[in-house]
Design an enzyme around this catalytic site. Structure first.
Site, PDB file in Angstrom:
ATOM      1  N   ASP A   1      50.385  47.629  22.984  1.00  0.00           N
ATOM      2  CA  ASP A   1      49.899  47.157  24.507  1.00  0.00           C
ATOM      3  C   ASP A   1      49.454  48.272  25.349  1.00  0.00           C
ATOM      4  O   ASP A   1      49.755  49.610  24.948  1.00  0.00           O
ATOM      5  CB  ASP A   1      51.451  46.487  25.168  1.00  0.00           C
ATOM      6  CG  ASP A   1      51.626  45.191  24.802  1.00  0.00           C
ATOM      7  OD1 ASP A   1      50.643  44.374  24.442  1.00  0.00           O
ATOM      8  OD2 ASP A   1      52.593  44.680  25.178  1.00  0.00           O
TER       9      ASP A   1
ATOM     10  N   LYS B   1      47.014  44.599  28.151  1.00  0.00           N
ATOM     11  CA  LYS B   1      46.728  44.084  29.306  1.00  0.00           C
ATOM     12  C   LYS B   1      47.110  44.829  30.421  1.00  0.00           C
ATOM     13  O   LYS B   1      47.912  45.208  30.578  1.00  0.00           O
ATOM     14  CB  LYS B   1      47.196  42.598  29.326  1.00  0.00           C
ATOM     15  CG  LYS B   1      46.673  41.709  28.369  1.00  0.00           C
ATOM     16  CD  LYS B   1      47.441  40.397  28.717  1.00  0.00           C
ATOM     17  CE  LYS B   1      46.997  39.274  27.529  1.00  0.00           C
ATOM     18  NZ  LYS B   1      47.540  39.841  26.236  1.00  0.00           N
TER      19      LYS B   1
ATOM     20  N   MET C   1      55.694  43.558  37.651  1.00  0.00           N
ATOM     21  CA  MET C   1      54.428  43.029  38.010  1.00  0.00           C
ATOM     22  C   MET C   1      54.038  42.515  39.319  1.00  0.00           C
ATOM     23  O   MET C   1      53.627  41.710  39.826  1.00  0.00           O
ATOM     24  CB  MET C   1      53.798  42.035  36.838  1.00  0.00           C
ATOM     25  CG  MET C   1      53.637  42.779  35.604  1.00  0.00           C
ATOM     26  SD  MET C   1      53.052  41.653  34.338  1.00  0.00           S
ATOM     27  CE  MET C   1      54.774  40.616  33.939  1.00  0.00           C
TER      28      MET C   1
END
Length: 252
Positions: free
Chosen positions: A35, A56, A170
């Site tokens: 990641d 991502k 997030m």
């Protein structure tokens, strides 16, 4: 040849917070699919492995999850040990369920190695327990982030408002919208908040304030990953502890 896929938690960022099992697998890996939040210090523990970045990051072009699933399956046909390296713990907001399903449907053997989630790294750096007797008996982990094509709901805010301590993964990308949603679900504008950026890394930053000022707190931080932590426990920070540098003692 049919290889074995390992979903491995890379922890909050610092290489010395990897589990021993994770470090040993990195040494043995033939391929590492990692990641965006996995740093070079961790990847350096796998000098012989081929490495593919499929990370991502919000608002940036990234590999679709379906392609990542397919990559794990096809890679297991070519490599003996495939490590799918995920930031934090693979089983918390890591899309692990989809990757597990893909491997199982293809008949690929798979194991999971847990990691330290970023919230526990943040709590340690802040010197603040997420639970405290008489103050916090419940903790919830939520994310306002919605995957591409997913359905946006405000259920996360309801869960956050009901807990004594809430952790938003997030959740700092659109700080104004997140704040306003939390206020609409009953959180007090003066609810203590802490924002922790680049947890466990040398350049980690922590800022404190109240929910009402969350957008301003976010504005003062950089582009690294940020956790939002809410609850009365964050009103009791020990400034001396927060400002003390992390001591890393090397063994001979």
């Amino acid at each position: 040849m049919t290889g074995h896929v390992y979903l491995v938690g890379a922890g909050p960022g610092a290489a010395d917070l990897l589990t021993l099992r994770a470090a040993r697998l990195l040494e043995q890996a033939d391929l590492i699919v990692y990641d965006a939040l996995v740093g070079a210090e961790i990847l350096d523990l796998a000098p012989h492995a081929k490495k593919l970045n499929v990370g991502k990051r919000g608002g940036q072009v990234s590999m679709d999850q379906a392609l990542i699933n397919r990559l794990l399956v096809t890679s297991a046909a070519k490599h003996r040990i495939v490590v799918r390296l995920k930031g934090g713990d693979p089983m918390l907001f890591g899309r692990a369920y989809e990757e597990i399903q893909a491997c199982q449907k293809a008949g690929i053997s798979l194991s999971i190695v847990p990691g330290i989630s970023a919230v526990f790294g943040a709590a340690s750096e802040l010197g603040i327990s997420l639970t405290q007797r008489g103050l916090s008996r419940s903790v919830t982990f939520v994310t306002p982030s919605v995957a591409r094509g997913g359905r946006a709901t405000s259920d996360w805010a309801k869960a956050a408002a009901a807990a004594d301590t809430a952790v938003l993964y997030m959740g700092a990308g659109d700080a104004v919208a997140v704040r306003d949603t939390l206020l609409a679900h009953g959180l007090n504008a003066n609810c203590p908040v802490a924002l922790a950026q680049d947890v466990s890394r040398p350049d980690s930053v922590q800022v404190f304030g109240c929910l009402q000022d969350m957008p301003d707190l976010r504005e003062g931080l950089g582009e690294g990953p940020i956790l939002v932590l809410l609850g009365d426990v964050f009103a009791q920070r020990d400034v001396a502890y927060v400002s003390a540098p992390l001591q890393r003692h090397q063994t001979k």
